[in-house]
Design a protein around this motif. Structure first.
Motif, mmCIF file in Angstrom:
data_model
loop_
_atom_site.group_PDB
_atom_site.id
_atom_site.type_symbol
_atom_site.label_atom_id
_atom_site.label_comp_id
_atom_site.label_asym_id
_atom_site.label_seq_id
_atom_site.Cartn_x
_atom_site.Cartn_y
_atom_site.Cartn_z
ATOM 1 N N LYS A 2 0.834 -1.197 0.000
ATOM 2 C CA LYS A 2 0.000 0.000 0.000
ATOM 3 C C LYS A 2 0.876 1.257 0.000
ATOM 4 O O LYS A 2 1.813 1.365 0.780
ATOM 5 C CB LYS A 2 -0.906 0.025 1.238
ATOM 6 N N PRO A 3 0.567 2.235 -0.856
ATOM 7 C CA PRO A 3 1.370 3.459 -0.892
ATOM 8 C C PRO A 3 1.102 4.331 0.336
ATOM 9 O O PRO A 3 -0.007 4.348 0.877
ATOM 10 C CB PRO A 3 0.892 4.151 -2.169
ATOM 11 N N GLN A 28 -9.513 6.101 9.990
ATOM 12 C CA GLN A 28 -9.515 5.553 8.634
ATOM 13 C C GLN A 28 -9.279 4.049 8.627
ATOM 14 O O GLN A 28 -8.465 3.530 9.393
ATOM 15 C CB GLN A 28 -8.436 6.240 7.791
ATOM 16 N N THR A 29 -10.005 3.343 7.754
ATOM 17 C CA THR A 29 -9.776 1.908 7.608
ATOM 18 C C THR A 29 -8.464 1.645 6.863
ATOM 19 O O THR A 29 -7.915 0.552 6.950
ATOM 20 C CB THR A 29 -10.938 1.244 6.844
ATOM 21 N N TYR A 30 -7.989 2.620 6.137
ATOM 22 C CA TYR A 30 -6.686 2.556 5.470
ATOM 23 C C TYR A 30 -5.649 3.103 6.447
ATOM 24 O O TYR A 30 -5.774 4.238 6.923
ATOM 25 C CB TYR A 30 -6.715 3.402 4.190
ATOM 26 N N ASP A 31 -4.616 2.306 6.749
ATOM 27 C CA ASP A 31 -3.725 2.693 7.845
ATOM 28 C C ASP A 31 -2.354 3.206 7.428
ATOM 29 O O ASP A 31 -1.592 3.716 8.252
ATOM 30 C CB ASP A 31 -3.546 1.523 8.817
ATOM 31 N N ASN A 32 -2.011 3.100 6.145
ATOM 32 C CA ASN A 32 -0.679 3.535 5.735
ATOM 33 C C ASN A 32 -0.703 5.009 5.317
ATOM 34 O O ASN A 32 -0.646 5.343 4.131
ATOM 35 C CB ASN A 32 -0.142 2.668 4.590
ATOM 36 N N PHE A 33 -0.785 5.860 6.298
ATOM 37 C CA PHE A 33 -0.800 7.293 6.029
ATOM 38 C C PHE A 33 -0.026 8.031 7.120
ATOM 39 O O PHE A 33 0.211 7.511 8.209
ATOM 40 C CB PHE A 33 -2.236 7.833 5.958
ATOM 41 N N GLU A 34 0.377 9.234 6.794
ATOM 42 C CA GLU A 34 0.922 10.146 7.786
ATOM 43 C C GLU A 34 0.023 11.382 7.812
ATOM 44 O O GLU A 34 -0.493 11.801 6.771
ATOM 45 C CB GLU A 34 2.364 10.552 7.444
ATOM 46 N N GLY A 83 4.863 10.982 1.650
ATOM 47 C CA GLY A 83 4.066 10.031 0.896
ATOM 48 C C GLY A 83 4.203 10.173 -0.607
ATOM 49 O O GLY A 83 4.599 11.223 -1.121
ATOM 50 N N LYS A 84 3.854 9.099 -1.309
ATOM 51 C CA LYS A 84 3.818 9.132 -2.770
ATOM 52 C C LYS A 84 2.631 9.957 -3.241
ATOM 53 O O LYS A 84 2.653 10.568 -4.309
ATOM 54 C CB LYS A 84 3.714 7.709 -3.330
ATOM 55 N N ASN A 104 -7.288 4.292 -2.362
ATOM 56 C CA ASN A 104 -6.393 3.151 -2.570
ATOM 57 C C ASN A 104 -7.019 2.091 -3.473
ATOM 58 O O ASN A 104 -6.324 1.503 -4.311
ATOM 59 C CB ASN A 104 -6.019 2.525 -1.229
ATOM 60 N N LYS A 105 -8.307 1.839 -3.321
ATOM 61 C CA LYS A 105 -8.977 0.833 -4.156
ATOM 62 C C LYS A 105 -8.926 1.229 -5.629
ATOM 63 O O LYS A 105 -8.790 0.370 -6.507
ATOM 64 C CB LYS A 105 -10.432 0.648 -3.696
ATOM 65 N N ILE A 106 -9.022 2.523 -5.884
ATOM 66 C CA ILE A 106 -8.915 2.991 -7.268
ATOM 67 C C ILE A 106 -7.487 2.842 -7.769
ATOM 68 O O ILE A 106 -7.251 2.391 -8.895
ATOM 69 C CB ILE A 106 -9.381 4.456 -7.375
ATOM 70 N N LEU A 107 -6.509 3.185 -6.926
ATOM 71 C CA LEU A 107 -5.102 3.069 -7.315
ATOM 72 C C LEU A 107 -4.710 1.621 -7.621
ATOM 73 O O LEU A 107 -3.823 1.368 -8.449
ATOM 74 C CB LEU A 107 -4.194 3.614 -6.205
ATOM 75 N N GLU A 108 -5.360 0.664 -6.973
ATOM 76 C CA GLU A 108 -5.076 -0.749 -7.229
ATOM 77 C C GLU A 108 -5.547 -1.172 -8.623
ATOM 78 O O GLU A 108 -5.013 -2.120 -9.207
ATOM 79 C CB GLU A 108 -5.752 -1.614 -6.166
#
Length: 326
Positions: A2-3, A28-34, A83-84, A104-108
């Motif tokens: 995950k980016p 957030q359910t997405y955890d790879n963030f700053e 981050g990217k 993220n789902k769109i980026l995948e």
């Protein structure tokens, strides 16, 4: 893998709203963030609130700086992002728990440089608002993106409710000290993107409050909107002539926006006359083209009669709107 997504939040005099904003990001359910909180010299308790949250979550980075305005704070946040991808959130707004995960789902599935989502207005009156969930998205070309932004068709020029590749901002900065900074750089931002995606999901909640920039009294700084929309109109009309009418609609909208404030201030009498002249230059298009609303057509009729009739009409309209009429 995950980016990493950098969430940039400029902070200034929002202590009543800041905790809700931060909490929504941490949930957030997405955890790879700053989370980058840029304390722009806020004179209230915002700086302490930022530090308290940073003690609880290692994903939070707090930057304290002298007051330089929203644009300056955004620029500092973006410059310090690791981050990217980057997304900007205003500190009096908040996001749905699936906000970052939707990106993220769109980026995948789709390589892209910018993802745009819709936003939902919310008010301080306690009315409940809910996110609109969907996995549907569409890939847009630049012309369609500009067209829909000009028409405010599910998207707008605002910095928020979007995900950007960080490299988009390599040579682009928000103009420091100016209002309506979003519209100033939106052409450069979109122009650098190879692929743009519009997600039909809506999970960004945008606060409407009376003391915001949008509702404040008239001042000279607000006139920059007219310069910015003039420049944007010239750029888009030159490079995308097929959507010139849509650009003129936004041009007229911005001029009406400023006129609705300048007509109540005697210090802006000449500016009001000039705005009237610029709007009426496009009166034939306004009356003939269905992209202009009935309200805009009626407003133009009153404007043709003069600034005093227009001011009377606008005053009555605002009073009715405040009483719940639309």
């Amino acid at each position: 893998m995950k980016p990493l997504i950098s969430v940039v939040v400029p902070v200034y005099k929002v202590e009543d709203y800041l905790p809700k904003c931060i909490e929504s990001i941490l949930k957030q359910t997405y955890d790879n963030f700053e989370l980058i909180l840029v304390d722009d010299g806020s004179p209230d308790n915002c700086g302490n609130i930022c530090e308290e949250y940073a003690k609880k979550d290692k994903r939070i980075k707090v930057i304290h700086k002298e007051n330089g305005g929203l644009s300056d704070a955004r620029n500092v946040g973006i410059e310090n992002a690791k981050g990217k991808y980057i997304t900007c959130i205003d500190s009096d707004d908040y996001i749905d728990k699936e906000y970052l995960n939707t990106f993220n789902k769109i980026l995948e599935k789709q390589q892209c440089d910018i993802i745009i989502t819709g936003l939902i207005d919310y008010y301080d009156n306690g009315d409940k608002v809910e996110a609109f969930y969907t996995d549907e998205y569409e890939v847009l070309d630049k012309e369609t993106t500009y067209k829909r932004m000009m028409l405010q068709d599910g998207m707008d020029v605002n910095a928020t409710a979007k995900l950007y590749k960080k490299e988009i901002f390599d040579n682009i900065k928000y103009p420091v000290g100016e209002l309506y900074e979003d519209i100033k750089i939106i052409y450069d931002v979109i122009d650098k993107a190879n692929t743009i995606v519009f997600s039909k999901y809506k999970g960004y909640f945008y606060l409407q409050r009376e003391d915001s920039i949008m509702y404040s009294n008239m001042n000279n700084k607000k006139l920059v909107l007219l310069d910015n929309i003039e420049n944007l109109k010239n750029l888009i009309s030159k490079n995308y002539p097929n959507i010139e009418n849509e650009v003129i609609k936004r041009y007229v909208y911005c001029h009406y926006h400023i006129l609705g404030r300048s007509i109540y201030d005697k210090n802006f009498k000449e500016e009001s006359k000039d705005i009237r002249k610029k709007i009426l230059k496009h009166k034939k298009l306004i009356f003939k083209n269905n992209i202009f609303s009935k309200k805009e057509k009626i407003a133009t009729v009153f404007l043709m009669l003069g600034l005093k009739p227009y001011k009377l009409m606008w005053t009555i309209f605002c009073k009715l709107k405040n009483k719940g009429f639309k």
